[in-house]
Design a protein around this motif. Structure first.
Motif, short mmCIF file in Angstrom:
data_model
loop_
_atom_site.label_atom_id
_atom_site.label_comp_id
_atom_site.label_asym_id
_atom_site.label_seq_id
_atom_site.Cartn_x
_atom_site.Cartn_y
_atom_site.Cartn_z
N GLN A 442 1.73 -17.21 33.52
CA GLN A 442 1.13 -17.16 33.79
C GLN A 442 0.73 -16.20 32.25
O GLN A 442 -0.53 -16.90 31.38
N PRO A 470 -1.83 -30.71 28.43
CA PRO A 470 -2.99 -30.29 28.66
C PRO A 470 -3.56 -28.99 27.53
O PRO A 470 -2.56 -28.60 28.12
N SER A 471 -4.64 -28.63 27.76
CA SER A 471 -4.70 -27.80 26.88
C SER A 471 -4.69 -26.66 28.33
O SER A 471 -4.93 -26.72 29.84
N MET A 472 -4.00 -25.39 28.02
CA MET A 472 -3.91 -23.50 28.53
C MET A 472 -4.76 -22.99 28.97
O MET A 472 -5.99 -23.41 28.09
N PRO A 473 -6.11 -22.59 30.07
CA PRO A 473 -7.01 -22.03 30.76
C PRO A 473 -6.31 -20.80 29.96
O PRO A 473 -6.05 -20.40 29.15
N GLU A 475 -7.87 -18.47 31.34
CA GLU A 475 -7.44 -17.05 32.50
C GLU A 475 -6.35 -18.40 33.86
O GLU A 475 -7.07 -19.06 34.44
N PRO A 476 -5.56 -17.70 34.28
CA PRO A 476 -4.88 -18.38 35.83
C PRO A 476 -6.01 -17.97 36.67
O PRO A 476 -6.95 -16.91 36.98
N PHE A 477 -5.81 -18.96 38.07
CA PHE A 477 -6.56 -18.79 38.62
C PHE A 477 -6.44 -17.47 39.13
O PHE A 477 -7.67 -16.95 39.66
N TRP A 480 -8.51 -14.96 37.46
CA TRP A 480 -9.89 -14.74 37.86
C TRP A 480 -10.81 -14.54 39.40
O TRP A 480 -11.70 -13.65 39.93
#
Lengths: 492, 251
Positions: A442, A470-473, A475-477, A480
């Motif tokens: 990730q 979809p665009s990649m965030p 930071e994965p959850f 966070w």
């Protein structure tokens, strides 16, 4: 187009053509939505629908569990009533039996009641090769036969045709088969029906031999049952001298009383009628009334092998109502021909690869011809869990495994072309099997997100051909969560 | 009550905002929610593609991570259905193959404890008005697993109707599949795309500004289709609507 499905391309390729055919999609959309809405209303009228559905399931399961016993009972009852029973292990044997029976009468033409079993074994083509002409008498089957087309629906084989096309088919081809279409034929349904009626009548009155299937066979009395809407079936079953019925072994029910359930669920599920217009039953032969010779050909053709599979055998409960086709979003877009079988739609996707095996390209692709939405299971009047069987057959195709083929226990090898997928699934399991590995992946994906391509390579290309990724965030959850101590370190 | 968030691998990787919304929402409702860091994936993609044996270790891992919690909440109808409906079936199949009942026994504690988010809100917490504010026109796509496997029924609609400022409009053909279907979207891309396009046209006909669902996998497919068809509508997970408040409306 020929009458055979042999050599069909895999489902996705066949479906692509149908999806791009605007007229076909419009025909199918209109027809399936009309019938599915009507079915929902007809079923909604019954307060005990769920109980009937469960009863149908139980009766079928019980019969399948004791199929050997009920078939022997059926044979004894049919024989006692003056009929002759023949057993056919596959299509070739069934076709041979029927052709020999027809030849023994000295006739070269037969009339037919619409029958999935005879379609399944390609009986018309087999008879043609023996110099015997078979006339389909069901309106939709007649349209398909006149057009040298293939059926695309269990109940409405010409569902892919609209009125204008049917008018043209009648006008152009009826004259080659018998009475021509009336002058100035329009596309009015009443006129089309009258043209078919006149064309068929001379065949009913001339024919000495009829061939039918059956919706049910009652073991206790040796009675066969055909339900239909047009009356052509009754003409075929009563007028000729010889009647030959080709029926799949799974169609047997133990008693007359069992029909009570199916004669409620079948018409409501299929034509959205409270009761079907013609229910014909016949038991052997009687002097001075109806056919003087009756032959019953009991067809296996993969059914015993299917019965040996404890997940897949539920497909044999099917009463061929076609409710699953009418509600299926995949069938609605792909049309019936894409399934490469006389059994299209969700039931075809689980029945054909079991009856025929999963070795051909089309049969190996059928278990994937579904989004597993479950609408088919919801409407099935005998509660066949079609999604469950689809997933089960996917396993057989992708991984191989134990199966029964022609009565022999075998271990199937995976179908060709799944090696890369298998490797990807193993890799995915390795990544997903460990939170540490998943997290590393990730993070890598998040950090390189500006470098990600807009279109995907390999099998993923099929996704990006019609949908944006979809665009990649950033930071994965899970990062966070850790960084903010579950959000507590961040202002809500 | 010990409540765990099962975010799902897709949401964790691609839709962290949905996870943050669930945390914000549940915290606001007084639930102390934990996120077990060892969680990965329920194994649905493996199972549905025909790799049941590859899905089994993932299911075992899921059970290892989540056993002991009173409730496991997930913002994904399809992953909730995987645990609740298909884990027991995986156990039965293993048993039928002569591998004993150990898989069933291992998975048993997590099966009844797993809830889809709207189920948890309505059935467990007993709330339909979560105090949200979302001033937009929204149409709701029920998604196949939510609709048929879990039988979510009225729950999402009750929650959305109680949102201040939100106008809920009916989606024509709501119960029809959007065409995602996991690997179906790739293996039968043409049919999948046609189904997605029809769903978007139906949503567009409602005049809604947002298309809402309780599953980001379907929304990924539908959002990608919207973007490609240049439809002026946004896909939004129901958790993000329910987490929005007057003070700080989410986007």
């Amino acid at each position: 187009m020929s009458g055979t499905f042999l050599g069909m391309p895999a489902f996705p390729k066949a479906a692509r053509e149908a999806v791009g055919d605007e007229r076909l999609r419009a025909n199918l959309r209109h027809a399936t939505h009309t019938i599915r809405d009507k079915r929902a209303r007809a079923v909604g009228e019954l307060e005990d629908w769920e109980a009937l559905r469960e009863a149908g399931k139980q009766i079928k399961d019980h019969t399948l569990r004791h199929l050997d016993r009920y078939l022997v009972q059926l044979e004894e009852a049919v024989t006692a009533a003056g009929g002759i029973v023949h057993w056919a292990c596959d299509a070739a044997e069934a076709n041979r039996i029927v052709a020999d029976l027809v030849k023994a009468t000295g006739e070269t033409e037969v009339v037919k009641v619409k029958s999935m079993a005879t379609q399944e074994i390609g009986l018309n083509e087999a008879l043609e090769a023996e110099g015997i002409r078979a006339y389909e008498t069901d309106l939709a089957e007649l349209i398909v036969q006149l057009a040298d087309d293939r059926p695309s629906h269990i109940l409405v084989p010409a569902i892919h045709r609209n009125r204008g096309e049917i008018r043209d088919i009648f006008h152009d081809t009826m004259k080659n088969w018998g009475r021509p279409a009336p002058e100035g034929l329009t596309d009015e349904p009443a006129e089309l029906a009258e043209a078919a009626r006149l064309h068929l009548r001379e065949k009913f009155l001339r024919a000495k031999v009829a061939i039918s299937g059956a919706n049910f066979m009652v073991a206790e009395s040796g009675t066969l049952v055909v339900v239909e809407s047009e009356g052509n079936g009754r003409m075929c079953l009563t007028l000729p001298e010889t009647l030959i019925s080709v029926v799949g072994v799974e169609k047997v029910v133990p008693t007359w009383r069992d029909l009570e359930v199916f004669l409620q669920t079948l018409p409501r599920s299929s034509t959205a009628e409270r009761m079907n217009p013609y229910t014909s039953t016949w038991t052997g032969t009687i002097d001075g009334d109806g056919p003087t010779a009756f032959h019953l050909v009991l067809l296996d053709n993969g059914r015993t092998d299917t019965l040996a599979d404890e997940v897949g055998r539920q497909a044999l409960r099917c009463i061929r109502c076609s409710a699953c086709l009418n509600v299926c979003p995949v069938y609605e877009r792909a049309g019936g021909h894409a399934y490469g079988s006389v059994y299209p739609g969700p039931i075809g996707a689980i029945l054909s690869p079991q009856l025929r095996g999963t070795t051909s390209e089309i049969d190996a692709s059928l278990p994937y011809a579904s989004s597993l939405c479950g609408a088919c299971y919801d409407v099935c009047p005998v509660a066949i869990d079609i999604p469950e069987v689809l997933v089960h057959l996917r396993e057989r195709v992708a991984q191989g495994g134990p199966a029964v083929t022609r009565g022999e226990k075998v271990v199937l090898r995976p179908a060709r072309g799944h090696a890369a997928e298998r490797a990807a699934m193993r890799a995915a399991r390795w990544v997903l099997g460990s939170p540490g590995v998943l997290r590393t992946g990730q993070r890598f994906a998040a950090r390189t997100r500006r470098l990600h391509p807009r279109t995907l390579p390999g099998p993923g290309r099929a996704w990006s051909a019609s949908r944006d990724l979809p665009s990649m965030p950033a930071e994965p959850f899970r990062d966070w969560w850790q960084r903010t101590n579950g959000g507590k370190g961040e202002a809500q | 009550m010990r409540v765990a968030l099962f975010l799902t691998c897709l949401n964790d990787t691609l839709y962290p905002d949905t996870g943050k919304a669930v945390v914000k929402l549940l915290t606001r409702l007084g639930v102390d929610v934990d996120f077990p860091m060892a969680q990965t994936c329920c194994g649905q993609a493996h199972y549905n593609t025909g790799y049941r044996h590859e899905a089994e270790p993932l299911a075992l891992h899921f059970a290892d991570v989540f056993t002991g919690y009173d409730a496991i909440v997930t913002p994904s109808g399809s992953c909730a259905a995987m645990v609740r409906e298909l884990y027991p079936r995986m156990g039965e199949r293993a048993e039928a193959e002569g591998r004993g009942g150990t898989l069933s026994a291992h998975l048993a504690p997590v099966v009844p404890a797993t809830y889809e988010l709207t189920e948890f809100l309505v059935d467990v917490l007993g709330v339909t008005d979560v105090g949200a504010y979302y001033p937009r026109t929204v149409t709701y796509h029920p998604t196949c697993h939510g609709l048929r496997s879990l039988g979510l029924g009225e729950r999402p609609y009750q929650l959305l109707r109680a949102v201040k400022g939100l106008e809920l409009v009916e989606l024509p053909g709501a119960d029809e599949c959007c065409g995602f279907g996991g690997t179906f979207a790739v293996k039968n891309a043409d049919v999948s795309a046609a189904m997605g396009a029809d769903k978007i046209r139906n949503a567009e006909s409602t005049g809604a500004q947002a298309l809402c669902a309780a599953d980001n996998s379907c929304l990924m497919h539908l959002g990608g289709t919207m973007s490609r068809l240049k439809v002026d509508m946004r896909p939004v997970h129901i958790a993000e609507i329910l987490a929005s408040t007057e003070e700080r409306s989410a986007r």
